[in-house]
Design a protein around this motif. Structure first.
Motif, mmCIF file in Angstrom:
data_model
loop_
_atom_site.group_PDB
_atom_site.id
_atom_site.type_symbol
_atom_site.label_atom_id
_atom_site.label_comp_id
_atom_site.label_asym_id
_atom_site.label_seq_id
_atom_site.Cartn_x
_atom_site.Cartn_y
_atom_site.Cartn_z
ATOM 1 N N GLU A 69 0.885 -1.168 0.000
ATOM 2 C CA GLU A 69 0.000 0.000 0.000
ATOM 3 C C GLU A 69 0.919 1.213 0.000
ATOM 4 O O GLU A 69 1.610 1.468 0.984
ATOM 5 N N GLN A 78 1.495 -4.773 7.851
ATOM 6 C CA GLN A 78 0.414 -3.938 8.351
ATOM 7 C C GLN A 78 -0.912 -4.477 7.831
ATOM 8 O O GLN A 78 -0.979 -5.051 6.735
ATOM 9 N N LEU A 80 -3.377 -2.880 6.504
ATOM 10 C CA LEU A 80 -3.740 -2.287 5.217
ATOM 11 C C LEU A 80 -2.990 -2.942 4.059
ATOM 12 O O LEU A 80 -3.554 -3.143 2.979
ATOM 13 N N HIS A 81 -1.713 -3.267 4.270
ATOM 14 C CA HIS A 81 -0.975 -3.995 3.232
ATOM 15 C C HIS A 81 -1.602 -5.364 2.990
ATOM 16 O O HIS A 81 -1.742 -5.815 1.843
ATOM 17 N N HIS A 84 -4.715 -5.283 1.041
ATOM 18 C CA HIS A 84 -4.381 -5.075 -0.375
ATOM 19 C C HIS A 84 -3.983 -6.407 -1.021
ATOM 20 O O HIS A 84 -4.419 -6.719 -2.148
ATOM 21 N N ALA A 119 -6.144 -0.045 11.448
ATOM 22 C CA ALA A 119 -5.616 0.253 10.116
ATOM 23 C C ALA A 119 -4.102 0.136 10.088
ATOM 24 O O ALA A 119 -3.523 -0.464 9.172
ATOM 25 N N VAL A 133 -2.213 9.451 7.730
ATOM 26 C CA VAL A 133 -2.360 8.130 8.346
ATOM 27 C C VAL A 133 -1.776 8.190 9.753
ATOM 28 O O VAL A 133 -0.558 8.224 9.922
ATOM 29 N N ALA A 145 -10.588 -0.824 7.974
ATOM 30 C CA ALA A 145 -9.616 -1.899 7.783
ATOM 31 C C ALA A 145 -10.267 -3.278 7.779
ATOM 32 O O ALA A 145 -9.848 -4.168 7.033
#
Length: 314
Positions: A69, A78, A80-81, A84, A119, A133, A145
């Motif tokens: 990300e 993370q 969020l990664h 993704h 997140a 962020v 998230a």
């Protein structure tokens, strides 16, 4: 007999079509992952090639990092990664098996006490991070998230102990939304579109659609954007349109908008393609590399949305 010229590849888009221009943009600017995703979606590329590129971002803990990300730099895993990565696996039909089992173990290890996801975890501190962020010591659970991850896993019929409490969290968060913002609504839609309890999801989506219209979260007239306020903390001009919420006709969010509203939204999306063939990043820009890496991602998403609505063949 005169020799004929070279025969174009049957997979190549027509010269100077929107798809051809986007392809040139991707080859010029994209990371290997997005190059292979473009090839998978539009040039009959192989899913194995996408998986191989995605592996470069995977960490030993089962999560993903390394700026997958783009707004989160550095090597640490993370949520969020990892969300993704799941979107990529879902897009190529590979969201299953031992790989996803490892991801679910990672999600369990980073969950908050109520079983949901933050997140960004504090391990991000010390690495370059987008200023919008926040990195805090005790990050809260966030629908932003958790919702898309839970939705993806349900859509792919993944069953893991982590999903039970995370699903309960998503239901509570979605059904209690009162004052929201576009990205949170998109996360709610990602959950509702694949939640197993379809009558409950349809009822929640109906209420959420009324909220979106009442709070003017979707810009229904691209020619009069001044009538639609941008959410606090968003970049100037960071509007969201019907196609951002209903990324395909099958989405529950499609019922929120009239045919005319959706047509205007898709016309606006198609017109956003820039001279270089790519689509613009609408959120706040803070460094050159994240912007460069994000534009091919945005471009592929725009093309997939237009194709889902039958706007071009490719």
């Amino acid at each position: 007999m005169a020799e004929s010229g070279p025969t174009p590849s049957p997979a190549a888009p027509p010269t100077r079509s929107p798809l051809f221009r986007a392809e040139q943009f991707v080859w010029l600017t994209a990371r290997v992952l997005e190059q292979r995703l473009f090839a998978y979606h539009f040039l009959h590329g192989a899913p194995d090639a996408v998986e191989a590129a995605l592996d470069a971002y995977r960490d030993e803990d089962g999560g993903y990092g390394h700026a997958l990300e783009p707004d989160l730099r550095g090597p640490v895993s993370q949520p969020l990664h990892t969300a993704h990565a799941l979107r990529v696996l879902d897009a190529i039909g590979r969201c299953a098996g031992q790989r996803v089992e490892r991801v679910c173990r990672y999600l369990t290890s980073v969950s908050t006490p109520d079983g949901a996801l933050p997140a960004v975890r504090p391990g991000q501190r010390g690495y370059p991070t987008a200023p919008f962020v926040p990195v805090v010591d005790d990050p809260p659970s966030e629908l932003l998230a958790t919702g898309p991850v839970v939705g993806l896993l349900h859509r792919n019929e993944v069953w893991h102990a982590w999903l039970f409490r995370a699903t309960d969290f998503c239901w509570r968060a979605v059904e209690s939304l009162e004052k929201s913002h576009p990205y949170e609504v998109e996360a709610a839609v990602a959950f509702l579109d694949s939640a197993p309890d379809r009558p409950r999801a349809e009822a929640a989506a109906d209420r959420l659609g009324r909220l979106v219209r009442e709070q003017r979260l979707a810009a229904l007239d691209p020619d009069d954007l001044g009538a639609y306020p941008v959410a606090p903390g968003y970049a100037p001009g960071e509007h969201h349109f019907p196609h951002d919420f209903a990324k395909s006709p099958a989405s529950l969010a499609r019922a929120w908008f009239t045919d005319g509203e959706m047509a205007r939204s898709l016309d606006h999306l198609a017109a956003e393609q820039q001279e270089d063939g790519g689509w613009p990043v609408r959120w706040r820009l803070w460094a050159a590399a994240p912007t460069l890496e994000a534009r091919p991602m945005v471009t592929i998403e725009a093309l997939r949305t237009l194709r889902a609505y039958g706007r071009f063949v490719g």
